[in-house]
Design a protein around this motif. Sequence first.
Motif, short mmCIF file in Angstrom:
data_model
loop_
_atom_site.label_atom_id
_atom_site.label_comp_id
_atom_site.label_asym_id
_atom_site.label_seq_id
_atom_site.Cartn_x
_atom_site.Cartn_y
_atom_site.Cartn_z
N ILE A 112 1.81 -7.34 2.76
CA ILE A 112 1.45 -8.75 2.82
C ILE A 112 2.39 -9.57 1.97
O ILE A 112 3.05 -9.05 1.06
CB ILE A 112 -0.01 -9.00 2.34
CG1 ILE A 112 -0.17 -8.60 0.85
CG2 ILE A 112 -1.01 -8.25 3.21
CD1 ILE A 112 -1.50 -9.01 0.24
N ASP A 113 2.50 -10.85 2.29
CA ASP A 113 3.19 -11.79 1.42
C ASP A 113 2.25 -12.17 0.28
O ASP A 113 1.04 -11.97 0.37
CB ASP A 113 3.59 -13.03 2.21
CG ASP A 113 4.63 -12.74 3.27
OD1 ASP A 113 5.51 -11.89 3.00
OD2 ASP A 113 4.56 -13.34 4.35
N ARG A 146 7.78 0.08 -3.72
CA ARG A 146 6.65 -0.65 -3.13
C ARG A 146 7.07 -2.03 -2.64
O ARG A 146 6.60 -2.49 -1.60
CB ARG A 146 5.52 -0.76 -4.16
CG ARG A 146 4.80 0.56 -4.41
CD ARG A 146 3.72 0.42 -5.45
NE ARG A 146 3.09 1.72 -5.72
CZ ARG A 146 2.74 2.13 -6.94
NH1 ARG A 146 2.95 1.37 -7.99
NH2 ARG A 146 2.17 3.30 -7.09
N GLN A 147 7.93 -2.69 -3.40
CA GLN A 147 8.32 -4.04 -3.00
C GLN A 147 9.18 -4.03 -1.73
O GLN A 147 9.26 -5.05 -1.04
CB GLN A 147 9.07 -4.73 -4.14
CG GLN A 147 8.25 -4.87 -5.42
CD GLN A 147 6.90 -5.53 -5.19
OE1 GLN A 147 6.80 -6.54 -4.49
NE2 GLN A 147 5.85 -4.96 -5.78
N GLN A 148 9.79 -2.89 -1.42
CA GLN A 148 10.56 -2.77 -0.20
C GLN A 148 9.65 -2.41 0.99
O GLN A 148 10.12 -2.37 2.14
CB GLN A 148 11.64 -1.70 -0.35
CG GLN A 148 12.80 -2.11 -1.27
CD GLN A 148 12.38 -2.17 -2.74
OE1 GLN A 148 11.74 -1.24 -3.24
NE2 GLN A 148 12.76 -3.24 -3.42
N SER A 187 0.82 -1.22 0.00
CA SER A 187 0.00 0.00 0.00
C SER A 187 0.85 1.26 0.00
O SER A 187 0.33 2.37 0.13
CB SER A 187 -0.92 0.01 1.24
OG SER A 187 -0.15 0.11 2.42
N TYR A 188 2.16 1.10 -0.18
CA TYR A 188 3.08 2.24 -0.15
C TYR A 188 2.86 3.11 -1.38
O TYR A 188 3.04 2.67 -2.51
CB TYR A 188 4.51 1.72 -0.10
CG TYR A 188 5.57 2.76 0.14
CD1 TYR A 188 5.72 3.35 1.40
CD2 TYR A 188 6.44 3.14 -0.87
CE1 TYR A 188 6.71 4.29 1.64
CE2 TYR A 188 7.43 4.09 -0.65
CZ TYR A 188 7.55 4.66 0.61
OH TYR A 188 8.53 5.61 0.83
#
Length: 362
Positions: free
Chosen positions: A52-53, A46-48, A13-14
């Motif tokens: 959630i997984d 965002r991936q950093q 959600s970043y």
Amino acid sequence: MKIAFYGSSLLSSYWNGAATYYRGILRDLAARGHAITFYEPDAFDRQQHRDIDPPDWARVVVYPAREDAMRAVVAEAANADVVIKANGVGVFDRELLEGAIEHAAPHALKIFWDVDAAATLDEMRADAAHPVRRALPDLDMVLTYGGGPPVIDAYRRFGAASCVPIYNALDPSTHFPVAPDPRFAADLAFLGNRLPDREARVEQFFLEPAAALAGRRFLIGGNGWEGKAMPANVRHLGHVYTADHNAFNASPLAVLNIARDSMAAVGFSPATRVFEAAGAAACLITDAWEGIELFLTPGEEVLVARDGQDVAEQLAALTPLRAEAIGRAALARVLAEHTYRRRGKEVDALLARHAARAREAA
């Protein structure tokens, strides 16, 4: 059906307020038997900042934010029965939309899902060559995050075959009442990223009341507010992960919703925060916009403010007992009428209806 969904991010959600919206609807569609693949770029950190997984109800493909990688994933649209391109991916939006249409199988339903319809329509009015405007003849359907009759009428005038709002809602398995958390203690809290089309309204509805009520505690969460001049009684948290949203909503006396400029102007566009706050039984104060009564009853399930002075007056008069009553009433309303189970049922019915028409036409 096999659904290929090209969006901003399901995992984070970043700088991506639509994440919980996507999760709620797609999770329900998966429970109804649809096989979902969500394609999201590795962009904007965002991936950093994952919340959630990768879930067991969707296959998530994270691709490098490069043109060759984008071309590879968009080619996989050929394997789907439903191809969905959402707006606001942030990288290669035009190419993803054009590629999804180009690679979609002949039988596939082609959908543009607009999570910022008012802004998109403004862009389309100003640009005859806008990619969405050019794509409409080749799309079977436009779904929107909200907007009501004004957005439906506008999309139809631009030539959309069908436009259906699928409103935000509550996933009661992820957003629910919890005990107050001292980290989020405040009289009024606001959660939202700093965006050009929201900042002036944040100043009006949040910072001005904070300045007027120097003895009360105000809390702001979200990205981009570093360096913003604020009254001394405002505390800034930075990014708040979705795992903390329940505590953020349940701990203050009240929480504030502030619509972006375009959504406030059009109305009928409740943000995800509205339902997440109600799900936590929070007392919500929202800026005024047309259509609020379709979702929550003003004065009973939500407090509505026309300006910053209204916010200050409502907060000054609010007692813990009344705040609790409003929050409990809001929770009951959204559980009865505004869950993602209901929204998923709407989308499932739309997909089935259009698929049947496609088979008949074939």
